[in-house]
Design a protein around this motif. Structure first.
Motif, PDB file in Angstrom:
ATOM      1  N   THR A  35       0.829  -1.207   0.000  1.00  0.00           N
ATOM      2  CA  THR A  35       0.000   0.000   0.000  1.00  0.00           C
ATOM      3  C   THR A  35       0.859   1.251   0.000  1.00  0.00           C
ATOM      4  O   THR A  35       0.587   2.211  -0.728  1.00  0.00           O
ATOM      5  N   VAL A  36       1.933   1.233   0.809  1.00  0.00           N
ATOM      6  CA  VAL A  36       2.834   2.391   0.868  1.00  0.00           C
ATOM      7  C   VAL A  36       3.505   2.611  -0.484  1.00  0.00           C
ATOM      8  O   VAL A  36       3.598   3.748  -0.970  1.00  0.00           O
ATOM      9  N   LYS A  37       3.954   1.541  -1.122  1.00  0.00           N
ATOM     10  CA  LYS A  37       4.601   1.677  -2.436  1.00  0.00           C
ATOM     11  C   LYS A  37       3.623   2.206  -3.475  1.00  0.00           C
ATOM     12  O   LYS A  37       3.973   3.033  -4.307  1.00  0.00           O
ATOM     13  N   LYS A  38       2.377   1.721  -3.425  1.00  0.00           N
ATOM     14  CA  LYS A  38       1.363   2.187  -4.361  1.00  0.00           C
ATOM     15  C   LYS A  38       1.079   3.680  -4.138  1.00  0.00           C
ATOM     16  O   LYS A  38       0.973   4.449  -5.089  1.00  0.00           O
ATOM     17  N   ASP A  39       0.984   4.076  -2.867  1.00  0.00           N
ATOM     18  CA  ASP A  39       0.742   5.487  -2.553  1.00  0.00           C
ATOM     19  C   ASP A  39       1.912   6.358  -2.982  1.00  0.00           C
ATOM     20  O   ASP A  39       1.723   7.470  -3.482  1.00  0.00           O
ATOM     21  N   GLU A  40       3.127   5.864  -2.820  1.00  0.00           N
ATOM     22  CA  GLU A  40       4.300   6.620  -3.240  1.00  0.00           C
ATOM     23  C   GLU A  40       4.323   6.788  -4.754  1.00  0.00           C
ATOM     24  O   GLU A  40       4.628   7.869  -5.270  1.00  0.00           O
ATOM     25  N   SER A  41       3.974   5.719  -5.478  1.00  0.00           N
ATOM     26  CA  SER A  41       3.953   5.833  -6.939  1.00  0.00           C
ATOM     27  C   SER A  41       2.841   6.779  -7.386  1.00  0.00           C
ATOM     28  O   SER A  41       3.027   7.548  -8.342  1.00  0.00           O
ATOM     29  N   THR A  43       1.760   9.331  -5.667  1.00  0.00           N
ATOM     30  CA  THR A  43       2.255  10.670  -5.341  1.00  0.00           C
ATOM     31  C   THR A  43       3.234  11.150  -6.398  1.00  0.00           C
ATOM     32  O   THR A  43       3.179  12.310  -6.827  1.00  0.00           O
ATOM     33  N   GLN A  44       4.120  10.265  -6.838  1.00  0.00           N
ATOM     34  CA  GLN A  44       5.061  10.647  -7.887  1.00  0.00           C
ATOM     35  C   GLN A  44       4.333  10.979  -9.183  1.00  0.00           C
ATOM     36  O   GLN A  44       4.692  11.924  -9.890  1.00  0.00           O
ATOM     37  N   GLN A  45       3.291  10.208  -9.494  1.00  0.00           N
ATOM     38  CA  GLN A  45       2.511  10.484 -10.705  1.00  0.00           C
ATOM     39  C   GLN A  45       1.811  11.833 -10.592  1.00  0.00           C
ATOM     40  O   GLN A  45       1.781  12.602 -11.555  1.00  0.00           O
ATOM     41  N   TYR A  46       1.257  12.133  -9.415  1.00  0.00           N
ATOM     42  CA  TYR A  46       0.620  13.448  -9.208  1.00  0.00           C
ATOM     43  C   TYR A  46       1.633  14.570  -9.380  1.00  0.00           C
ATOM     44  O   TYR A  46       1.335  15.595  -9.980  1.00  0.00           O
ATOM     45  N   ASP A  47       2.829  14.373  -8.840  1.00  0.00           N
ATOM     46  CA  ASP A  47       3.870  15.385  -8.992  1.00  0.00           C
ATOM     47  C   ASP A  47       4.216  15.592 -10.465  1.00  0.00           C
ATOM     48  O   ASP A  47       4.405  16.724 -10.926  1.00  0.00           O
ATOM     49  N   LYS A  48       4.296  14.479 -11.228  1.00  0.00           N
ATOM     50  CA  LYS A  48       4.574  14.588 -12.663  1.00  0.00           C
ATOM     51  C   LYS A  48       3.441  15.329 -13.375  1.00  0.00           C
ATOM     52  O   LYS A  48       3.688  16.170 -14.244  1.00  0.00           O
ATOM     53  N   ASP A  49       2.192  15.004 -13.019  1.00  0.00           N
ATOM     54  CA  ASP A  49       1.047  15.664 -13.647  1.00  0.00           C
ATOM     55  C   ASP A  49       1.037  17.159 -13.329  1.00  0.00           C
ATOM     56  O   ASP A  49       0.753  17.982 -14.208  1.00  0.00           O
ATOM     57  N   ILE A  50       1.346  17.498 -12.091  1.00  0.00           N
ATOM     58  CA  ILE A  50       1.390  18.910 -11.698  1.00  0.00           C
ATOM     59  C   ILE A  50       2.488  19.626 -12.464  1.00  0.00           C
ATOM     60  O   ILE A  50       2.294  20.746 -12.956  1.00  0.00           O
ATOM     61  N   ALA A  51       3.643  18.981 -12.587  1.00  0.00           N
ATOM     62  CA  ALA A  51       4.750  19.595 -13.331  1.00  0.00           C
ATOM     63  C   ALA A  51       4.373  19.787 -14.801  1.00  0.00           C
ATOM     64  O   ALA A  51       4.704  20.810 -15.407  1.00  0.00           O
ATOM     65  N   ALA A  52       3.659  18.813 -15.378  1.00  0.00           N
ATOM     66  CA  ALA A  52       3.259  18.916 -16.781  1.00  0.00           C
ATOM     67  C   ALA A  52       2.254  20.042 -16.999  1.00  0.00           C
ATOM     68  O   ALA A  52       2.205  20.645 -18.071  1.00  0.00           O
ATOM     69  N   LEU A  53       1.462  20.331 -15.981  1.00  0.00           N
ATOM     70  CA  LEU A  53       0.441  21.375 -16.109  1.00  0.00           C
ATOM     71  C   LEU A  53       0.948  22.759 -15.710  1.00  0.00           C
ATOM     72  O   LEU A  53       0.179  23.699 -15.616  1.00  0.00           O
ATOM     73  N   GLY A  54       2.223  22.878 -15.448  1.00  0.00           N
ATOM     74  CA  GLY A  54       2.773  24.188 -15.131  1.00  0.00           C
ATOM     75  C   GLY A  54       3.368  24.269 -13.745  1.00  0.00           C
ATOM     76  O   GLY A  54       3.772  25.335 -13.318  1.00  0.00           O
ATOM     77  N   GLY A  55       3.400  23.178 -13.064  1.00  0.00           N
ATOM     78  CA  GLY A  55       4.011  23.174 -11.745  1.00  0.00           C
ATOM     79  C   GLY A  55       3.191  23.913 -10.721  1.00  0.00           C
ATOM     80  O   GLY A  55       2.026  24.218 -10.913  1.00  0.00           O
ATOM     81  N   ARG A  56       3.816  24.183  -9.620  1.00  0.00           N
ATOM     82  CA  ARG A  56       3.141  24.875  -8.520  1.00  0.00           C
ATOM     83  C   ARG A  56       2.780  26.309  -8.914  1.00  0.00           C
ATOM     84  O   ARG A  56       1.853  26.881  -8.370  1.00  0.00           O
ATOM     85  N   GLU A  57       3.512  26.858  -9.884  1.00  0.00           N
ATOM     86  CA  GLU A  57       3.209  28.205 -10.343  1.00  0.00           C
ATOM     87  C   GLU A  57       1.902  28.225 -11.133  1.00  0.00           C
ATOM     88  O   GLU A  57       1.331  29.285 -11.354  1.00  0.00           O
TER      89      GLU A  57
END
Length: 110
Positions: A35-41, A43-57
């Motif tokens: 479960t922890v590994k799935k949640d970490e992956s 989270t990484q996917q969400y971070d990638k999606d956020i970066a693709a959409l312009g990041g935190r900015e």
């Protein structure tokens, strides 16, 4: 508790567990690790999606655009206010005339 006493209690608890309990605990630990590994992956996917959409900015840009649109709409609210008042006055007149119109219809021969 003092640290040596804590370790003694911990050792006693671990030693008193049966072998069946160890297997059950290992299964639970394995499930939790998965479960922890799935949640970490995820989270990484969400971070990638956020970066693709312009990041935190991107959030800052969206807020700025929302403010610009709100500034553009604000004058339109003032333009529509007199129209809404006129429409309300017309609706009020119709509401006053409706009983008279229905009485007139009822009085007409068929």
């Amino acid at each position: 508790m003092k640290p040596p006493l804590l370790f003694c209690c911990l050792a006693l608890c671990v030693a008193s567990l049966s072998c069946e309990r160890h297997a059950e605990l290992k299964r639970e630990i394995a499930a939790l690790d998965a479960t922890v590994k799935k949640d970490e992956s995820a989270t990484q996917q969400y971070d990638k999606d956020i970066a693709a959409l312009g990041g935190r900015e991107g959030l800052i840009r969206l807020l700025e655009q929302a403010q610009i649109k709100a500034d553009q709409l604000r004058p339109l609210e003032f333009i529509n206010a007199p129209r809404e008042r006129k429409l309300s006055a017309i609706e009020t007149e119709f509401a006053k005339l409706k009983p008279a119109a229905e009485a007139f219809k009822a009085a007409q021969p068929k």
